[in-house]
Design a protein around this motif. Structure first.
Motif, PDB file in Angstrom:
ATOM      1  N   GLY A 180      13.462  -4.051  -3.996  1.00  0.00           N
ATOM      2  CA  GLY A 180      14.627  -4.667  -3.397  1.00  0.00           C
ATOM      3  C   GLY A 180      15.879  -3.857  -3.679  1.00  0.00           C
ATOM      4  N   PRO A 181      17.077  -4.349  -3.378  1.00  0.00           N
ATOM      5  CA  PRO A 181      17.360  -5.669  -2.816  1.00  0.00           C
ATOM      6  C   PRO A 181      17.245  -5.746  -1.295  1.00  0.00           C
ATOM      7  N   ASN A 182      17.026  -4.634  -0.609  1.00  0.00           N
ATOM      8  CA  ASN A 182      16.886  -4.787   0.848  1.00  0.00           C
ATOM      9  C   ASN A 182      15.507  -5.361   1.167  1.00  0.00           C
ATOM     10  N   PHE A 183      15.446  -6.084   2.275  1.00  0.00           N
ATOM     11  CA  PHE A 183      14.157  -6.546   2.786  1.00  0.00           C
ATOM     12  C   PHE A 183      13.459  -5.348   3.458  1.00  0.00           C
ATOM     13  N   GLU A 184      12.216  -5.546   3.899  1.00  0.00           N
ATOM     14  CA  GLU A 184      11.372  -4.441   4.353  1.00  0.00           C
ATOM     15  C   GLU A 184      11.773  -3.926   5.738  1.00  0.00           C
ATOM     16  N   THR A 185      11.584  -2.633   5.923  1.00  0.00           N
ATOM     17  CA  THR A 185      11.612  -2.089   7.280  1.00  0.00           C
ATOM     18  C   THR A 185      10.284  -2.476   7.951  1.00  0.00           C
ATOM     19  N   ILE A 186      10.227  -2.297   9.246  1.00  0.00           N
ATOM     20  CA  ILE A 186       8.985  -2.630   9.954  1.00  0.00           C
ATOM     21  C   ILE A 186       7.844  -1.716   9.502  1.00  0.00           C
ATOM     22  N   ALA A 187       8.145  -0.449   9.317  1.00  0.00           N
ATOM     23  CA  ALA A 187       7.093   0.474   8.855  1.00  0.00           C
ATOM     24  C   ALA A 187       6.595   0.079   7.459  1.00  0.00           C
ATOM     25  N   GLU A 188       7.513  -0.344   6.583  1.00  0.00           N
ATOM     26  CA  GLU A 188       7.093  -0.783   5.238  1.00  0.00           C
ATOM     27  C   GLU A 188       6.240  -2.043   5.325  1.00  0.00           C
ATOM     28  N   ALA A 189       6.658  -2.955   6.208  1.00  0.00           N
ATOM     29  CA  ALA A 189       5.899  -4.206   6.378  1.00  0.00           C
ATOM     30  C   ALA A 189       4.480  -3.900   6.851  1.00  0.00           C
ATOM     31  N   ARG A 190       4.359  -2.992   7.787  1.00  0.00           N
ATOM     32  CA  ARG A 190       3.028  -2.641   8.310  1.00  0.00           C
ATOM     33  C   ARG A 190       2.171  -1.991   7.222  1.00  0.00           C
ATOM     34  N   LEU A 191       2.806  -1.155   6.422  1.00  0.00           N
ATOM     35  CA  LEU A 191       2.084  -0.492   5.326  1.00  0.00           C
ATOM     36  C   LEU A 191       1.543  -1.543   4.341  1.00  0.00           C
ATOM     37  N   LEU A 192       2.415  -2.459   3.940  1.00  0.00           N
ATOM     38  CA  LEU A 192       2.000  -3.492   2.977  1.00  0.00           C
ATOM     39  C   LEU A 192       0.850  -4.328   3.542  1.00  0.00           C
TER      40      LEU A 192
END
Ligand SMILES: O=P(O)(O)O[C@@H]1C[C@H](O)[C@@H](CO)O1
Ligand SMILES: Nc1nc2[nH]cnc2c(=O)[nH]1
Length: 277
Positions: A180-192
């Motif tokens: 954090g403190p930022n929420f995820e980018t779309i690419a990070e979300a897809r990776l997770l």
């Protein structure tokens, strides 16, 4: 110790918007973090910054109304300092709660995920509260982390959810901590998502690592406050106010679940450090 007559067996760490868990304690003694030597200050909205002692269903508890996060600028040693204080106070079981975003299709905002395991991303790159000289009084240099979320308590929680008629809101899953403190980018979300993470947040894993190192039994739950955006077509975006709002909406359900869990859990009183003092 001299400031309260309570000798807690169970500790609870309240996640964002979940501070109401402390309100269930009876015969309270409460202390502002600013009055406790060595405690950092809470700087995040939805984390009141009080340590509350009290009784709940025949068990003595201590509750952190507000936790410390790495992104606030605290060292991981500081963010997890209260866990070692709990150990020294005689606590045997730690309940960790958090607000988290869902990556799993089956987890909706308002659902409660019982944490079965975690991925400690900061830990994987060496940001670990156990870094530095090991204090053998608390635990071994190389602690095992398999099984760090107690299976018996997870089963008990699922059982309670059925009895309370909220089983449809509840399932087990894997939590991942990011810095954090930022929420995820779309690419990070897809990776997770591809890595098998069910819910993502910014806390909890370091507390659980320190608790497991010193032999505390751990139960964890994530209140799912939002879906993590995984599509470039999606115009939704997450914000902290929305996270707190879901906490308010689900406060009763979480409170009832945790209260019954504490009521029905068995306590062994086998805290070796505390028994030796
Ligand atoms: O303390 P927790 O992990 O519940 O807090 C979550 C993660 C961020 O601190 C904040 C984002 O809204 O909520
Ligand atoms: N990293 C992260 N933390 C959260 N806490 C609550 N929601 C979220 C989220 O979507 N991502």
């Amino acid at each position: 110790m001299s400031q309260t007559r309570h000798r807690p067996q169970v500790a609870i760490i309240c996640g964002s918007g979940l501070g109401m868990l402390a309100d269930t304690l009876k015969c309270q003694d409460s202390f502002a973090y600013s009055d406790i030597p060595g405690f950092p200050q809470s700087t995040v909205q939805g984390h009141a910054g009080r340590l509350v002692f009290g009784e709940l269903k025949g068990k003595t508890c201590v509750c952190m109304q507000g936790r410390f996060h790495m992104y606030e600028g605290h060292s991981l040693c500081k963010t997890t300092f209260p866990v070692r204080v709990f150990k020294l106070l005689g606590v045997e079981t730690l309940i960790v709660t958090n607000a988290a975003g869902s990556l799993a299709d089956g987890l909706q905002p308002g659902d409660i995920m019982i944490i079965k395991d975690h991925v400690n991303f900061p830990g994987l790159v060496g940001l670990n509260p156990l870094s530095g000289p090991n204090d053998d009084k608390f635990g071994p240099r190389f602690p095992a982390m398999s099984g760090c979320y107690d299976k018996g308590l997870r089963c008990l929680a699922l059982d309670i959810a059925k009895q309370q008629g909220v089983a449809s809101l509840m399932q087990e899953g894997v939590y991942a901590m990011v810095g954090g403190p930022n929420f995820e980018t779309i690419a990070e979300a897809r990776l997770l998502h591809r890595l098998g993470v069910d819910a993502v947040g910014m806390s909890t894993a370091p507390e659980v690592v320190v608790a497991t190192h010193c032999g505390l039994r751990v139960f964890g739950l994530s209140l799912i406050t939002n879906k993590v955006v995984k599509s470039y077509e999606d115009s939704e975006s997450v914000n902290h106010e929305g996270v707190l709002e879901v906490g308010r909406l689900r406060s009763n359900t979480v409170q009832q679940l945790v209260t019954e869990l504490i009521s029905r859990m068995e306590i062994n009183n086998n805290n070796t450090i505390n028994n030796a003092v």
